[in-house]
Design a protein around this motif. Sequence first.
Motif, PDB file in Angstrom:
ATOM      1  N   VAL A  53      35.759  26.224  27.712  1.00 33.39           N
ATOM      2  CA  VAL A  53      34.549  27.078  27.793  1.00 33.39           C
ATOM      3  C   VAL A  53      35.117  28.456  27.348  1.00 33.39           C
ATOM      4  CG1 VAL A  53      33.082  27.829  29.416  1.00 33.39           C
ATOM      5  CG2 VAL A  53      33.710  25.501  29.606  1.00 33.39           C
ATOM      6  N   ARG A  54      36.082  28.959  27.856  1.00 34.84           N
ATOM      7  CA  ARG A  54      36.571  30.327  27.332  1.00 34.84           C
ATOM      8  C   ARG A  54      36.675  30.459  25.826  1.00 34.84           C
ATOM      9  NH1 ARG A  54      42.431  31.595  28.921  1.00 34.84           N
ATOM     10  NH2 ARG A  54      42.827  30.837  26.613  1.00 34.84           N
ATOM     11  N   ASP A  55      37.372  29.592  25.516  1.00 29.68           N
ATOM     12  CA  ASP A  55      37.623  29.508  23.855  1.00 29.68           C
ATOM     13  C   ASP A  55      36.436  29.295  23.077  1.00 29.68           C
ATOM     14  OD1 ASP A  55      40.404  29.879  24.214  1.00 29.68           O
ATOM     15  OD2 ASP A  55      40.739  27.917  24.122  1.00 29.68           O
ATOM     16  N   MET A  56      35.465  28.395  23.491  1.00 32.90           N
ATOM     17  CA  MET A  56      34.057  28.307  23.024  1.00 32.90           C
ATOM     18  C   MET A  56      33.438  29.680  22.882  1.00 32.90           C
ATOM     19  SD  MET A  56      33.047  24.614  24.531  1.00 32.90           S
ATOM     20  CE  MET A  56      31.496  24.486  24.129  1.00 32.90           C
ATOM     21  N   ILE A  57      33.489  30.341  24.109  1.00 32.69           N
ATOM     22  CA  ILE A  57      32.676  31.749  24.097  1.00 32.69           C
ATOM     23  C   ILE A  57      33.504  32.639  23.208  1.00 32.69           C
ATOM     24  CG2 ILE A  57      32.078  33.820  25.521  1.00 32.69           C
ATOM     25  CD1 ILE A  57      31.754  31.553  27.702  1.00 32.69           C
ATOM     26  N   THR A  58      34.900  32.759  23.352  1.00 32.42           N
ATOM     27  CA  THR A  58      35.628  33.544  22.362  1.00 32.42           C
ATOM     28  C   THR A  58      35.329  33.218  20.886  1.00 32.42           C
ATOM     29  OG1 THR A  58      37.323  33.648  23.946  1.00 32.42           O
ATOM     30  CG2 THR A  58      37.953  34.276  21.624  1.00 32.42           C
ATOM     31  N   LEU A  60      32.416  31.864  19.718  1.00 38.17           N
ATOM     32  CA  LEU A  60      31.154  32.364  19.477  1.00 38.17           C
ATOM     33  C   LEU A  60      31.150  33.728  19.380  1.00 38.17           C
ATOM     34  CD1 LEU A  60      27.885  32.009  19.553  1.00 38.17           C
ATOM     35  CD2 LEU A  60      28.207  32.257  21.990  1.00 38.17           C
ATOM     36  N   PHE A  61      31.927  34.698  19.960  1.00 42.64           N
ATOM     37  CA  PHE A  61      31.835  36.353  19.889  1.00 42.64           C
ATOM     38  C   PHE A  61      32.714  36.798  18.710  1.00 42.64           C
ATOM     39  CE2 PHE A  61      29.587  35.881  23.836  1.00 42.64           C
ATOM     40  CZ  PHE A  61      28.796  36.890  23.883  1.00 42.64           C
ATOM     41  N   LEU A  62      33.897  36.029  18.468  1.00 36.62           N
ATOM     42  CA  LEU A  62      35.083  36.638  17.657  1.00 36.62           C
ATOM     43  C   LEU A  62      35.159  35.527  16.521  1.00 36.62           C
ATOM     44  CD1 LEU A  62      37.909  37.553  20.055  1.00 36.62           C
ATOM     45  CD2 LEU A  62      35.915  39.068  19.339  1.00 36.62           C
ATOM     46  N   GLY A  63      34.765  34.405  16.590  1.00 39.51           N
ATOM     47  CA  GLY A  63      34.878  33.558  15.203  1.00 39.51           C
ATOM     48  C   GLY A  63      36.496  33.588  14.885  1.00 39.51           C
ATOM     49  N   ALA A  64      36.661  33.591  13.671  1.00 34.39           N
ATOM     50  CA  ALA A  64      38.036  33.832  13.274  1.00 34.39           C
ATOM     51  C   ALA A  64      38.520  34.888  12.264  1.00 34.39           C
ATOM     52  CB  ALA A  64      38.290  32.317  12.411  1.00 34.39           C
ATOM     53  N   LEU A  95      30.074  32.576  14.829  1.00 38.33           N
ATOM     54  CA  LEU A  95      31.031  32.988  13.735  1.00 38.33           C
ATOM     55  C   LEU A  95      32.031  32.296  13.169  1.00 38.33           C
ATOM     56  CD1 LEU A  95      31.473  36.981  14.616  1.00 38.33           C
ATOM     57  CD2 LEU A  95      29.905  35.885  13.004  1.00 38.33           C
ATOM     58  N   PHE A  96      32.097  30.761  13.928  1.00 38.05           N
ATOM     59  CA  PHE A  96      32.996  29.973  13.550  1.00 38.05           C
ATOM     60  C   PHE A  96      32.412  28.941  12.496  1.00 38.05           C
ATOM     61  CE2 PHE A  96      36.021  26.694  14.316  1.00 38.05           C
ATOM     62  CZ  PHE A  96      37.225  27.044  14.622  1.00 38.05           C
ATOM     63  N   THR A  97      32.814  28.816  11.400  1.00 40.00           N
ATOM     64  CA  THR A  97      32.033  27.980  10.441  1.00 40.00           C
ATOM     65  C   THR A  97      32.627  26.652  10.245  1.00 40.00           C
ATOM     66  OG1 THR A  97      33.347  28.742   8.693  1.00 40.00           O
ATOM     67  CG2 THR A  97      31.372  30.122   9.443  1.00 40.00           C
ATOM     68  N   PHE A  98      32.176  25.712   9.651  1.00 38.70           N
ATOM     69  CA  PHE A  98      32.687  24.437   9.480  1.00 38.70           C
ATOM     70  C   PHE A  98      34.150  24.611   8.552  1.00 38.70           C
ATOM     71  CE2 PHE A  98      32.828  20.335   6.742  1.00 38.70           C
ATOM     72  CZ  PHE A  98      33.397  19.491   7.988  1.00 38.70           C
TER      73      PHE A  98
END
Length: 513
Positions: free
Chosen positions: A21-26, A28-32, A340-343
Amino acid sequence: MTKAAGVVGLWTVSSRVLGFVRDMITALFLGAGPGADAFFVAFRIPNLLRRLFAEGALSAAFIPIYCETIQKKGHAEAARLAAITFTFAAIALAVITLLGMAFSPFIVSVIAPGFAGDPSKLALTVSLNRIMFPYIFFISLVALASGALNSLGHFGAPAAAPNILNLCMIGSVLIFSGNSGTPAYYALAWGVVVSGVLQLALQIPFLRSHDVTLRPSLNFRHPELRRIGRLFVPAAFSGAVYQINVLLGTVLASLLPVGGVSWLYYADRVVELPLGVFAIALGTAVLPSMSRQAGAGDLAGLSRSTAFALRLIAFFTIPASIALVILRVPIIAVLFQRGLFTFRDTLATATALLGYTVGLWAFSGLKVITQAFFSLKDTKTPLWVAIISVTVNVTAGVLMLKPWGHGGLALATSLAAAVNIVLLFRLLMKRLPIFPARELTVSLGKISAAAAVMGLFLLYVSPFGDWSLGLTMRNALVLGACIAGGALVFFGCAVLFRCREVQSMIGILKGRL
């Protein structure tokens, strides 16, 4: 051992779910992007030191001596040893923390040399690293307290502590980044520091309930403290060789285009689920038991315990490896592909995940093999083998960096772990009496057969999802069906093939009920 591993594993599952859950939120906010790369590098440094000073070294050096003191001198003397060790560690860690904060620019330039071409990214990484460095102080003391509790047969509070880290990071980024406009990476960094304080506070009441009060004691001439110190240095390196190799991959990944560091981080987070739930949980559970056997001179019992732990780890790790290989794209897409995390990031992360998964069997088995050496108070042998492993990792990583990029770095880490466990296993066999190799081989064959049937099921079901869309209701249902159905198929085949590990767990469950 199995009961203790079950307690640790249950809390670890909870921690890993919250971690996702933490990484999903990360994501979402930071992407790569650049901010994500900066945060992950800055977080990797205290995380590595946590493994070096805390889980790897303090546990390996402290638990065998502490268990021996309980057996030979009683609980009161063991409590005094814990207080002395805690005081010495607190002073040493305070110095390390201050030095780390002061020399953050140098540390970051060594860990991420590729950031030198982007001054703003380098400055952000240094700032985040300084914020999070005090986490080392608190979490290392948590590990020492956990070692004392585990030696006394209490595994719940130490295993529950990592949940606090995830909750603090999730809460900080949602509250402060959402309402005050604080950048997500700064909110995450402060969440890490607060979690260290709360994790240490959690252990204190349980220590007191076992009559262990960590009052300051400056008797640094205590002979057992010196023995712990002699074991500590080699254990610091050998016990955390996996994290060292991952860190070296991060160093090389900093030379790649933007995203390389983040893709490796997200892939490592996924592979840490089976590694943490099964391997680290069992490794945590076996060290006190192995230390008592070694302290009593029961090498035959230590041999049986090692074989049993390896069989139990294989029972979970082999099917987990096959599932991660087949479902690597679906898992990454559902967990992280949003914002911000794309395919494209999903596919790149899946490539790194494949490289790490190839070595999951070695990463997991190492937790048991190294604990066997530590229980014998031998930390030098794992140290020398770890040096060989790191050399293999660096060499392979440099050779694979250009043709295969970040995927080659993950594969190099797996190759190094394979070399490490093969060498350690051969050396351990020379130290132990007759090893039940036939039982281990038969178990591995049955487990592999059951996992192969599960793999066929996953290959049939997984194409029903459209993974380029990320998290959708259909994709979530398909992935859930793959995981639940695959688990049922594997356990069903394991029962059909009469795997002893299933029978052991059923017997324990019946006894508990």
